[in-house]
Scaffold this active site. Structure first.
Site, PDB file in Angstrom:
ATOM      1  N   LYS A  19       0.833  -1.210   0.000  1.00 36.53           N
ATOM      2  CA  LYS A  19       0.000   0.000   0.000  1.00 36.53           C
ATOM      3  C   LYS A  19       0.861   1.251   0.000  1.00 36.53           C
ATOM      4  O   LYS A  19       0.564   2.217  -0.705  1.00 36.53           O
ATOM      5  CB  LYS A  19      -0.945   0.011   1.209  1.00 36.53           C
ATOM      6  CG  LYS A  19      -2.077  -0.980   1.042  1.00 36.53           C
ATOM      7  CD  LYS A  19      -3.136  -0.825   2.122  1.00 36.53           C
ATOM      8  CE  LYS A  19      -4.247  -1.845   1.909  1.00 36.53           C
ATOM      9  NZ  LYS A  19      -5.120  -1.999   3.060  1.00 36.53           N
ATOM     10  N   LYS A  41      -5.370 -10.868  -6.454  1.00 35.47           N
ATOM     11  CA  LYS A  41      -6.482 -10.941  -5.514  1.00 35.47           C
ATOM     12  C   LYS A  41      -7.607  -9.990  -5.932  1.00 35.47           C
ATOM     13  O   LYS A  41      -7.341  -8.867  -6.353  1.00 35.47           O
ATOM     14  CB  LYS A  41      -5.938 -10.531  -4.131  1.00 35.47           C
ATOM     15  CG  LYS A  41      -6.932 -10.578  -3.013  1.00 35.47           C
ATOM     16  CD  LYS A  41      -6.315 -10.088  -1.703  1.00 35.47           C
ATOM     17  CE  LYS A  41      -6.130  -8.581  -1.673  1.00 35.47           C
ATOM     18  NZ  LYS A  41      -5.997  -8.024  -0.322  1.00 35.47           N
ATOM     19  N   LYS A  88     -10.916  -4.423  -3.112  1.00 32.45           N
ATOM     20  CA  LYS A  88     -11.699  -3.195  -3.290  1.00 32.45           C
ATOM     21  C   LYS A  88     -10.811  -2.024  -3.684  1.00 32.45           C
ATOM     22  O   LYS A  88     -11.266  -1.104  -4.326  1.00 32.45           O
ATOM     23  CB  LYS A  88     -12.560  -2.872  -2.071  1.00 32.45           C
ATOM     24  CG  LYS A  88     -11.875  -2.915  -0.745  1.00 32.45           C
ATOM     25  CD  LYS A  88     -12.885  -2.990   0.414  1.00 32.45           C
ATOM     26  CE  LYS A  88     -12.231  -3.598   1.634  1.00 32.45           C
ATOM     27  NZ  LYS A  88     -13.161  -4.096   2.623  1.00 32.45           N
TER      28      LYS A  88
END
Ligand code: TYM
Length: 337
Positions: free
Chosen positions: A114, A197, A200
């Site tokens: 991230k 994966k 969202k």
């Protein structure tokens, strides 16, 4: 033997949960209520670690709780609550941060991924310490098992390490939790990029199916899901990741072994297979969608359910924090009145 405690959490960072959340986690949460002492949490404090809009967060938090109930979490049998309504989560995070190594936290791959996206300099300190908050969530409830998807395995390991370390330094305080990860559904992949994966934050709208998607949208997304140039329905992770992902989803939703499904469709091409899968998914999600809307139509009722959940959660959390403070040398707040 006493009933085993399960705890898990989900972030309210989107307007709907997606298929990966449902198959990888929420479905197991529902099943585990049967014979476990279950505690489930909408982890809205975790959502503060990236830039956000307070009104959207408030709305998404409500929608998340409503979706969990609509998917089958029974707030009478399980404890269902919002993380921000139990202040002990934040308090225990601080205590645990004192026994977490900087290097240890730096090795968390989700943080690295991230932070790499935004650049480490603009990532928040909260994003860095996020796994410590997650450990606090789990350890507050003296949890035996944590049902999650594969992507949370490393965070779970850290929770185990921190529990063991705290117990070792200060005396037995926490249960050391086990991961509960089902291999078959632990990693549902993106429909457009079937080696990544379903997520969202990183999936495209076409790559992700939301629990609250309309039937027509679900049918379209499945029809356009990436497969391969062959026409044979069979599981082959290496060479046919798209078809294998669809088979896995089909198998989980229909509760039918992958081999049986593959044998039935065989060489008939992907058209019928995809159509049937879309119908199974619509049949599963449509009632959840309707129930979610019905629950959201009664905001006072939902608020009451969550207040009751927070009361029950807090009773457990308080007891753990009393032991934590006692063992760690911290006088608590003086009794008022
Ligand atoms: P979150 O909100 O990202 O996801 C919720 C759950 O869905 C699982 N999941 C998946 N499973 C299979 N395939 C996928 N593509 C997929 N995508 C997501 C996740 O593994 C998770 O179980 N850090 C957690 C929330 C959390 C938590 C906790 C979990 C906070 N505190 C304490 C357990 C215990 C998270 O971000 O999950």
């Amino acid at each position: 033997m006493s009933t085993r405690r399960v705890f898990s959490g989900i972030q309210p960072t989107a307007d709907s949960f997606h298929l990966g959340n449902y198959l990888g986690a929420v479905r197991q949460w529902v099943a585990l209520q049967e014979d476990r002492d279950a505690v489930y949490c909408v982890v809205n404090l975790h959502a503060l670690t990236v830039p956000y809009d307070p009104e959207a967060l408030r709305r998404r938090t409500r929608v998340a709780a409503a979706q969990l109930m609509a998917a089958g979490i029974d707030p009478e049998r399980s404890i269902l609550f919002l993380q921000s309504q139990v202040p002990e989560h934040a308090e225990l995070t601080w205590v645990l941060s004192g026994v977490t190594g900087f290097g240890e936290a730096s090795r968390m791959t989700q943080f690295k991924d991230k932070a790499a996206k935004t650049g480490a300099d603009s990532a928040s300190v909260g994003l860095f310490t996020y796994p410590v908050l997650m450990a606090a969530d789990i350890l507050l409830y003296q949890t035996d098992e944590v049902p999650v998807g594969e992507d949370q395995r490393q965070h779970l390991e850290l929770s185990r390490t921190l529990a063991g370390r705290f117990n070792h330094r200060f005396g037995k305080t926490f249960v050391v939790p086990d991961a509960y990860i089902l291999r078959a559904v632990g990693k549902i992949t993106d429909l457009q990029d079937p080696v990544s994966k379903m997520s969202k934050t990183s999936s495209s709208p076409q790559g992700i199916i939301d629990l609250l998607d309309e039937p027509g949208v679900i049918r379209k997304k499945i029809a356009r899901a990436v497969t391969d140039a062959e026409s044979q329905v069979r599981a082959d992770e290496e060479n046919k990741p798209g078809v294998t992902n669809l088979l896995r989803i089909y198998s989980a939703l229909a509760s039918e072994p992958m081999d049986d499904i593959a044998a039935r469709y065989g060489d008939s091409g992907y058209g019928t297979f995809k159509k049937d899968l879309a119908e199974i998914m619509v049949d599963t999600f449509a009632p959840i969608r309707e129930r979610t809307m019905a629950i959201l139509a009664d905001p006072d009722g939902l608020e009451k359910v969550l207040a009751n959940g927070a009361d029950r959660a807090r009773a457990i959390a308080r007891e753990t924090m009393t032991a934590v403070r006692d063992h760690a040398g911290l006088p608590g707040a003086p009794a008022s009145g």
